[in-house]
Design a protein around this motif. Structure first.
Motif, mmCIF file in Angstrom:
data_model
loop_
_atom_site.group_PDB
_atom_site.id
_atom_site.type_symbol
_atom_site.label_atom_id
_atom_site.label_comp_id
_atom_site.label_asym_id
_atom_site.label_seq_id
_atom_site.Cartn_x
_atom_site.Cartn_y
_atom_site.Cartn_z
ATOM 1 N N PHE A 231 0.908 -1.271 0.103
ATOM 2 C CA PHE A 231 -0.157 -0.172 0.123
ATOM 3 C C PHE A 231 0.894 1.239 0.051
ATOM 4 O O PHE A 231 1.686 1.637 1.094
ATOM 5 N N THR A 232 0.826 2.245 -0.970
ATOM 6 C CA THR A 232 1.631 3.225 -1.234
ATOM 7 C C THR A 232 0.627 4.490 -1.408
ATOM 8 O O THR A 232 -0.124 4.450 -2.264
ATOM 9 N N THR A 233 0.959 5.602 -0.612
ATOM 10 C CA THR A 233 0.063 6.905 -0.698
ATOM 11 C C THR A 233 0.773 7.831 -1.258
ATOM 12 O O THR A 233 1.992 7.937 -1.334
ATOM 13 N N HIS A 234 0.005 8.664 -2.001
ATOM 14 C CA HIS A 234 0.452 9.948 -2.674
ATOM 15 C C HIS A 234 -0.243 11.303 -2.496
ATOM 16 O O HIS A 234 -1.486 11.144 -2.371
ATOM 17 N N LEU A 235 0.362 12.256 -1.985
ATOM 18 C CA LEU A 235 -0.302 13.346 -2.011
ATOM 19 C C LEU A 235 -0.132 14.298 -3.337
ATOM 20 O O LEU A 235 0.673 14.265 -3.996
ATOM 21 N N ILE A 236 -1.387 14.730 -3.623
ATOM 22 C CA ILE A 236 -1.549 15.159 -5.073
ATOM 23 C C ILE A 236 -2.201 16.763 -5.109
ATOM 24 O O ILE A 236 -2.826 16.891 -3.963
ATOM 25 N N PRO A 237 -1.887 17.593 -5.950
ATOM 26 C CA PRO A 237 -2.179 19.057 -5.699
ATOM 27 C C PRO A 237 -3.732 19.288 -6.033
ATOM 28 O O PRO A 237 -4.061 19.891 -7.069
ATOM 29 N N MET A 238 -4.554 18.797 -4.984
ATOM 30 C CA MET A 238 -6.184 19.184 -4.998
ATOM 31 C C MET A 238 -6.550 19.201 -3.593
ATOM 32 O O MET A 238 -5.766 18.824 -2.672
ATOM 33 N N THR A 239 -7.580 20.008 -3.463
ATOM 34 C CA THR A 239 -7.819 20.240 -1.838
ATOM 35 C C THR A 239 -8.722 18.872 -1.445
ATOM 36 O O THR A 239 -8.455 18.508 -0.137
ATOM 37 N N ARG A 240 -9.694 18.294 -2.102
ATOM 38 C CA ARG A 240 -10.479 17.155 -1.649
ATOM 39 C C ARG A 240 -10.615 16.054 -2.533
ATOM 40 O O ARG A 240 -10.536 16.417 -3.784
ATOM 41 N N GLY A 241 -10.531 14.733 -2.195
ATOM 42 C CA GLY A 241 -10.766 14.022 -3.266
ATOM 43 C C GLY A 241 -9.668 12.685 -2.852
ATOM 44 O O GLY A 241 -8.759 13.036 -2.392
ATOM 45 N N LEU A 242 -10.051 11.462 -3.160
ATOM 46 C CA LEU A 242 -9.181 10.344 -2.787
ATOM 47 C C LEU A 242 -9.459 9.065 -3.892
ATOM 48 O O LEU A 242 -10.677 8.837 -4.353
ATOM 49 N N ILE A 243 -8.487 8.533 -4.385
ATOM 50 C CA ILE A 243 -8.938 7.291 -5.425
ATOM 51 C C ILE A 243 -7.797 6.463 -5.076
ATOM 52 O O ILE A 243 -6.503 6.664 -4.689
ATOM 53 N N CYS A 244 -8.075 5.231 -5.005
ATOM 54 C CA CYS A 244 -7.120 4.102 -5.009
ATOM 55 C C CYS A 244 -7.025 3.352 -6.241
ATOM 56 O O CYS A 244 -8.416 2.841 -6.528
ATOM 57 N N THR A 245 -6.215 2.884 -6.924
ATOM 58 C CA THR A 245 -6.014 2.051 -7.999
ATOM 59 C C THR A 245 -5.400 0.692 -7.492
ATOM 60 O O THR A 245 -4.277 0.758 -6.895
ATOM 61 N N ILE A 246 -6.078 -0.446 -7.681
ATOM 62 C CA ILE A 246 -5.808 -1.523 -7.065
ATOM 63 C C ILE A 246 -5.499 -2.844 -7.967
ATOM 64 O O ILE A 246 -6.419 -2.963 -8.693
#
Length: 346
Positions: A231-246
């Motif tokens: 499991f690896t997380t990334h911080l991306i340049p937007m305010t809200r929202g989350l997506i997992c590609t599995i």
């Protein structure tokens, strides 16, 4: 009408609870409790609430909570709820904890991953994991809810049907997660500074994210055997929202359509799960401001991989919206009451 208190009233989770509670007919927000800003108006930090919240924030008083409210939402940093919930455990109050303090069954696991002393085992044992679509019956009977984390909500809802039906190898699961900056909370830090996040994608907490044991614990429970994941997380340049590609290796030949049909059947009757048609995949913008979890599915026949994309709003389905969904179930109200928001688009 149930009277409600929010403890930890100045974080993004609390602010989202305030927004959602304004649309709820059966809950009335009576108290906002803040350790750092009690006595102040919440509008001093969040002017957009001018005219919405007029009472000042209060200091925590356990006796007044017991006497004056019915439901307590704890939107506190890790390490706070584990001190408060045990004090309320023997009362009639319903407690919904949005932090991670009660999610892990094993106290040593919590202490390893969170770096803090764990809650009493009695309190952990009394808490029901509030992944509403999976543990609905348990939530309906609960008095203490441990609300899932944002990444685990997305990952587990995306994975559980495949794990339950053993259509992927349980030792092959890879989860690639990406979240907006609000997932880090409102406290300023170098990591979330504009110049650090703008036009940048940053992997973080690799191999050390506190949501790893949570995801593995509940996948293992569903599978009835121990599961570990990458499991690896990334911080991306937007305010809200989350997506997992599995990703997971298929255990038998299956078409994309067959797996979509399986997922649609598994989540039938669950209003906040939307399974996309073949060839269509969710985006974070398509769930923004809503309590939906949108799931897209693809079978890559060339690599024998099942690929799942699972998108949520990290502050709604990943936190406050799911907390209200759980409160609805606990009180016998319609599951989606007060949560029927169409996503904000564009």
């Amino acid at each position: 009408m149930k009277e409600v208190a929010i403890i930890g009233g100045t974080g993004y989770g609390a602010i989202e609870l305030i927004r959602l509670l304004q649309a709820h007919e059966y809950m009335h927000l009576k108290k906002i409790i803040s350790h750092s800003q009690h006595g102040q108006q919440i509008t001093s930090s969040y002017p957009h609430l001018h005219g919405v919240i007029v009472e000042p924030m209060e200091k925590l008083d356990i006796e007044s909570l017991i006497d004056e409210v019915d439901i307590v939402f704890l939107a506190t940093p890790a390490g706070v709820a584990k001190e408060i919930v045990p004090l309320l455990q023997e009362t009639s109050l319903q407690c919904i904890d949005l932090s991670g303090d009660l999610r892990l069954n094993n106290r040593k696991e919590y202490e390893t991953w969170y770096g803090k002393e764990a809650a009493p085992q009695k309190t952990i044992d009394a808490a029901v994991y509030g992944l509403s679509e999976i543990y609905k019956e348990e939530v309906q009977q609960a008095k203490i809810i441990t609300n899932p984390g944002c990444f685990p909500t997305s990952a587990l809802l995306g994975l559980i049907p495949a794990v339950k039906h053993r259509i992927i190898s349980l030792d092959s699961i890879v989860i690639d997660g990406k979240t907006g900056v609000s997932g880090a909370g409102g406290k300023a830090s170098a990591m979330t500074h504009f110049s650090e996040t703008n036009e940048n994608v940053k992997p973080y907490k690799i191999g050390k994210h506190q949501h790893i044991p949570e995801i593995e614990q509940y996948l293992s429970e569903i599978a009835n055997e121990s599961i570990t994941t990458t499991f690896t997380t990334h911080l991306i340049p937007m305010t809200r929202g989350l997506i997992c590609t599995i990703y997971g290796k298929l255990t038998k030949p299956m078409s994309t359509k067959e797996i979509i049909d399986l997922y649609q059947s598994y989540y039938e009757g669950h209003p906040f799960i939307r399974i996309r048609e073949e060839g269509i995949f969710p985006t974070t913008k398509e769930v923004a401001g809503s309590n939906y979890c949108d799931i897209g599915i693809c079978v890559d026949e060339r690599t024998n991989q099942l690929i799942i994309a699972s998108a949520i709003d990290n502050l709604v389905k990943g936190a406050s919206g799911q907390a209200i969904q759980n409160a609805n179930l606990m009180n016998g109200w319609e599951e989606g009451h007060g949560l029927g928001f169409v996503p904000v688009y564009p």
